[in-house]
Design a protein around this motif. Structure first.
Motif, PDB file in Angstrom:
ATOM      1  N   GLY A 120     -83.152 -12.595  52.327  1.00  0.00           N
ATOM      2  CA  GLY A 120     -83.842 -12.055  51.161  1.00  0.00           C
ATOM      3  C   GLY A 120     -84.416 -10.685  51.434  1.00  0.00           C
ATOM      4  N   ASN A 121     -85.008 -10.515  52.627  1.00  0.00           N
ATOM      5  CA  ASN A 121     -85.533  -9.194  52.993  1.00  0.00           C
ATOM      6  C   ASN A 121     -84.417  -8.168  53.130  1.00  0.00           C
ATOM      7  N   ALA A 122     -83.274  -8.613  53.628  1.00  0.00           N
ATOM      8  CA  ALA A 122     -82.132  -7.702  53.764  1.00  0.00           C
ATOM      9  C   ALA A 122     -81.654  -7.233  52.394  1.00  0.00           C
ATOM     10  N   LYS A 123     -81.633  -8.141  51.425  1.00  0.00           N
ATOM     11  CA  LYS A 123     -81.191  -7.774  50.074  1.00  0.00           C
ATOM     12  C   LYS A 123     -82.127  -6.778  49.420  1.00  0.00           C
ATOM     13  N   GLU A 124     -83.392  -6.728  49.891  1.00  0.00           N
ATOM     14  CA  GLU A 124     -84.350  -5.785  49.333  1.00  0.00           C
ATOM     15  C   GLU A 124     -83.915  -4.332  49.538  1.00  0.00           C
ATOM     16  N   ALA A 125     -83.051  -4.095  50.516  1.00  0.00           N
ATOM     17  CA  ALA A 125     -82.561  -2.737  50.728  1.00  0.00           C
ATOM     18  C   ALA A 125     -81.726  -2.265  49.549  1.00  0.00           C
ATOM     19  N   ASN A 126     -81.150  -3.224  48.804  1.00  0.00           N
ATOM     20  CA  ASN A 126     -80.391  -2.903  47.589  1.00  0.00           C
ATOM     21  C   ASN A 126     -79.241  -1.928  47.880  1.00  0.00           C
ATOM     22  N   LEU A 127     -78.538  -2.168  48.994  1.00  0.00           N
ATOM     23  CA  LEU A 127     -77.465  -1.255  49.387  1.00  0.00           C
ATOM     24  C   LEU A 127     -76.327  -1.242  48.383  1.00  0.00           C
ATOM     25  N   ILE A 128     -76.059  -2.396  47.771  1.00  0.00           N
ATOM     26  CA  ILE A 128     -74.891  -2.505  46.897  1.00  0.00           C
ATOM     27  C   ILE A 128     -74.964  -1.552  45.705  1.00  0.00           C
ATOM     28  N   SER A 129     -76.192  -1.141  45.344  1.00  0.00           N
ATOM     29  CA  SER A 129     -76.345  -0.251  44.183  1.00  0.00           C
ATOM     30  C   SER A 129     -76.204   1.220  44.538  1.00  0.00           C
TER      31      SER A 129
ATOM     32  N   GLY B  35     -76.876 -10.249  53.602  1.00  0.00           N
ATOM     33  CA  GLY B  35     -77.725  -9.606  52.606  1.00  0.00           C
ATOM     34  C   GLY B  35     -77.583  -8.098  52.554  1.00  0.00           C
ATOM     35  N   LEU B  36     -76.825  -7.532  53.475  1.00  0.00           N
ATOM     36  CA  LEU B  36     -76.676  -6.076  53.534  1.00  0.00           C
ATOM     37  C   LEU B  36     -75.340  -5.626  52.948  1.00  0.00           C
ATOM     38  N   GLU B  37     -74.867  -6.327  51.945  1.00  0.00           N
ATOM     39  CA  GLU B  37     -73.581  -5.977  51.335  1.00  0.00           C
ATOM     40  C   GLU B  37     -73.637  -4.563  50.771  1.00  0.00           C
ATOM     41  N   PRO B  38     -72.679  -3.707  51.173  1.00  0.00           N
ATOM     42  CA  PRO B  38     -72.683  -2.316  50.721  1.00  0.00           C
ATOM     43  C   PRO B  38     -71.869  -2.136  49.442  1.00  0.00           C
ATOM     44  N   PRO B  39     -71.896  -0.949  48.862  1.00  0.00           N
ATOM     45  CA  PRO B  39     -71.012  -0.669  47.723  1.00  0.00           C
ATOM     46  C   PRO B  39     -69.571  -0.518  48.223  1.00  0.00           C
ATOM     47  N   SER B  40     -68.643  -0.526  47.310  1.00  0.00           N
ATOM     48  CA  SER B  40     -67.224  -0.427  47.689  1.00  0.00           C
ATOM     49  C   SER B  40     -66.778   1.017  47.869  1.00  0.00           C
ATOM     50  N   THR B  41     -67.731   1.946  47.920  1.00  0.00           N
ATOM     51  CA  THR B  41     -67.410   3.378  48.019  1.00  0.00           C
ATOM     52  C   THR B  41     -67.356   3.876  49.461  1.00  0.00           C
ATOM     53  N   LEU B  42     -67.609   2.999  50.431  1.00  0.00           N
ATOM     54  CA  LEU B  42     -67.711   3.445  51.821  1.00  0.00           C
ATOM     55  C   LEU B  42     -66.400   4.009  52.351  1.00  0.00           C
TER      56      LEU B  42
END
Length: 689
Positions: free
Chosen positions: A256-265, A292-299
């Motif tokens: 949950g804390n990892a998702k707070e980074a909101n990397l996917i957005s 929880g650290l899922e990135p966007p697909s733009t990498l």
């Protein structure tokens, strides 16, 4: 941006407007020959010489760029000044700088080790400032400053005066190797848009409450802490782009804390790197944090360092997320047993896999159909410390690596060489069974042009198979402690060899007469091989030879080799008079010649010599002193004479002092705490920076 020439337009950010203007100028051929890196980021471009002349005539005295000599006379009308001179002198005098009435840009690349505090203009009109010096001056008076680049500073903490630069938009830190922390008040700079941190390997913490910087678009490094204000939630609302390296992930308590980074957005991100430090005694589930650290697909580039989980996340096996990747670094993910389906990534050009003890195959996927190829675009492949790696593909019945040109391997004793017909460069380290290894190289790498043999601990004689590499142009042999000789017929077979370098082979006695038959040889270096006391008698047959590095004991063997243009001599006690016969010589470097007491008078016959470098030669330093030294008369005709004293090098005491200061700054009890936190500028940091 710093000088206010571009401003936001409607919904376009100022950076986007700048790119739009650049594209328009490029489309009209004002700029030309743009070059991009593998991430499609423009790295350089040129200006047409006619446009350059027109622009220069328009700006007149307002813009000054110089780099060859010390500038002593500056016009009072100068607005923009760039210095890239690099020697032991200040590039511009203080008197000259103080005369300038309204300097807006000062970019000083004239770094030298002894420069403690850089010169700054007295006026406070600066908008853009780049300084290269050991110390950072007080900057609080530069109230209009918008761009600040600090390079190669030895400070351990950024001065608080930087936090008074309320209009600062871009902060760039480069090569500040002693920097441990930024100022905790940095979030007072509400106009900050970019914080770029490169090659600052000692940095332990980033400032708290980074989420307050609402306009921040680039944050190249973020270090997670365990206290409030240092967590990943600080990244949640930031619209970050470009490169982001998140360190300290062992301090993240949950998914949950990892998702707070909101990397996917953060769809403007194109490079993402994730690092875990040591976490003994921690109950954190690294696998859930990674999920929880899922990135966007733009990498375009992705890397992981120190991941302790056994399984990779689901998103790492999702082709739609990884589809655009051109660069992947998996470093010391020690417990992982399988890798994602990397061979199916159509755009992947560079792959670095290091320190995964249980991995048997780089790609375990199955491939269907005659048309399908594994790793169709891969150009550079690095495999290191993979003790159980057996094959690149589990099923090697499919065509693989059709574009691979660079292969680097180290600590892969079980690897079976597949056929790699496109490989041109091989860097091999710590290979034990050199015979079977060379058979694999000769049989499967027919186009090999460059071969690096490093730390082959059991190699006593160069393998005979080496002589069958007819296309080989470069051969480098380093730290092969048992190597004793080069068989003559091995070198004779290397008919295309242009470069031969041998370093730190302490038992090597003889290079063989075959050396003199290398008709194409242009570069020859042999250094720190104490048992090599002679070279072949036929060295004068090497008419293509242009560059040589040797110790003083081998110098006599070069008499009659008149084609040399660059010569480096180390540990020499005397120089012969026939040195003056090398009339093609353009560059001469003398290094660590502590017993060398004078130069031969014949050196004044070297009329083509344009560079003379004398490094750590204490007796010569006195004799070659400009105008007054006894040997100055022999070298006065040389355009560039560089004398470097041993006192200008970084000593062990400097290093200890730096570590001690860093520990005190960070509030640690001892240097041991410093090293336990993380190794300064570790290999992963070097790779991604």
């Amino acid at each position: 941006m710093a000088n206010g020439f571009i401003k936001p337009e409607g919904n376009l950010e100022v950076e986007d407007v700048g790119y739009k203007v650049w594209k328009k100028l490029y489309g009209r051929s004002f700029f030309q020959e743009a070059k991009s890196d593998e991430f499609d980021i423009i790295t350089s471009f040129k200006m047409h010489d006619l446009f350059h002349d027109v622009a220069q005539s328009i700006v007149g005295e307002e813009c000054v760029v110089y780099g060859k000599t010390k500038l002593t006379d500056l016009s009072t009308k100068v607005h923009h000044l760039h210095s890239f001179i690099s020697n032991e002198y200040e590039s511009v005098t203080k008197t000259s700088l103080d005369r300038v009435e309204s300097l807006r840009t000062f970019l000083d690349d004239s770094y030298c080790y002894d420069k403690n505090v850089p010169l700054l203009p007295l006026n406070n009109s600066l908008r853009a400032l780049k300084i290269s010096s050991r110390q950072i001056p007080l900057l609080m008076d530069l109230t209009h400053l918008r761009y600040l680049n600090l390079r190669k500073s030895y400070v351990t903490c950024l001065p608080r005066s930087i936090c008074r630069l309320k209009k600062l938009q871009i902060l760039k830190l480069e090569g500040c190797s002693a920097l441990v922390r930024l100022s905790k008040h940095l979030t007072q700079l509400q106009d900050l848009r970019q914080i770029l941190i490169n090659r600052c390997g000692s940095l332990l913490v980033t400032p708290p409450k980074m989420g307050k910087l609402r306009h921040l678009k680039t944050l190249s490094k973020f270090i997670v802490g365990s206290k409030s204000g240092y967590g990943l939630e600080e990244l949640h609302g930031l619209k970050l782009g470009g490169k982001l390296h998140i360190k300290g992930l062992e301090n993240v308590p949950s998914e949950g804390n990892a998702k707070e980074a909101n990397l996917i957005s953060k769809r403007e991100l194109n490079r993402l790197y994730l690092s875990w430090g040591r976490s003994e005694g921690s109950n954190v589930n690294a696998e859930r944090v990674l999920e929880g650290l899922e990135p966007p697909s733009t990498l375009k580039s992705f890397g992981m360092n120190g991941y302790k989980g056994k399984q990779l996340s689901r998103w790492m096996r999702n082709p739609s997320i990884l589809k655009d990747l051109v660069d992947i670094i998996l470093y010391k993910c020690v417990n992982c047993k399988e890798l994602p389906p990397l061979g199916k990534l159509a755009h992947l050009k560079r792959l670095y896999v290091h320190g995964m003890k249980d991995v048997k195959h780089i790609d375990s996927e199955s491939y269907d159909g005659v048309e399908e190829k594994a790793f169709p675009s891969l150009e550079e492949f690095v495999m290191r410390n993979l003790p159980n790696l057996e094959r690149i593909l589990r099923d090697e019945g499919v065509e693989m690596l059709p574009r691979l040109s660079i292969l680097r391997i180290n600590g892969v004793p079980k690897l079976q060489f597949p056929s790699l017909p496109s490989v041109e460069e091989l860097d091999a380290r710590e290979i034990e069974n050199e015979g079977s290894f060379m058979e694999g190289v000769v049989g499967n790498l027919p186009r090999l042009k460059s071969l690096y043999i490093i730390s082959f601990s059991k190699l006593k004689v160069l393998p005979e198979q080496l002589g069958r590499l007819g296309a080989l142009e470069e051969l480098m042999i380093i730290e092969c402690d048992e190597l004793e000789a080069f068989p003559e017929h091995v070198l004779k077979g290397l008919t295309c060899l242009r470069r031969l370098e041998v370093y730190r082979c302490k038992k090597l006695k003889w290079l063989g007469e075959g050396l003199g038959h290398l008709a194409c040889l242009e570069v020859f270096h042999v250094s720190r091989c104490p048992e090599v006391v002679a070279l072949p008698s036929n060295m004068n047959q090497l008419t293509a030879l242009r560059e040589v590095t040797i110790s003083g004991t081998l110098l006599e063997c070069l008499q009659g080799v008149l084609s040399l243009q660059r010569l480096v001599i180390k540990h020499c006690s005397s120089l012969p008079e026939w040195l003056g016969d090398m009339t093609s010589l353009r560059e001469l470097r003398l290094a660590r010649c502590s017993e060398l007491r004078s130069l031969p008078s014949s050196i004044q016959r070297l009329t083509n010599l344009s560079h003379l470098s004398i490094e750590d030669c204490p007796e010569l330093e006195k004799r070659c002193k400009r105008e007054t030294g006894q040997d100055w008369q022999y070298i006065a005709h040389i355009p560039q004479v560089r004398v470097v004293s041993s006192s200008n090098t970084i000593t062990c005491c400097d290093t200890i002092r730096y570590i001690w200061t860093a520990c005190n700054t960070a509030g640690m009890c001892s240097a041991l705490d410093f090293w336990e936190h993380d190794t300064p500028m570790n290999q992963f940091d070097r790779i991604v920076e």
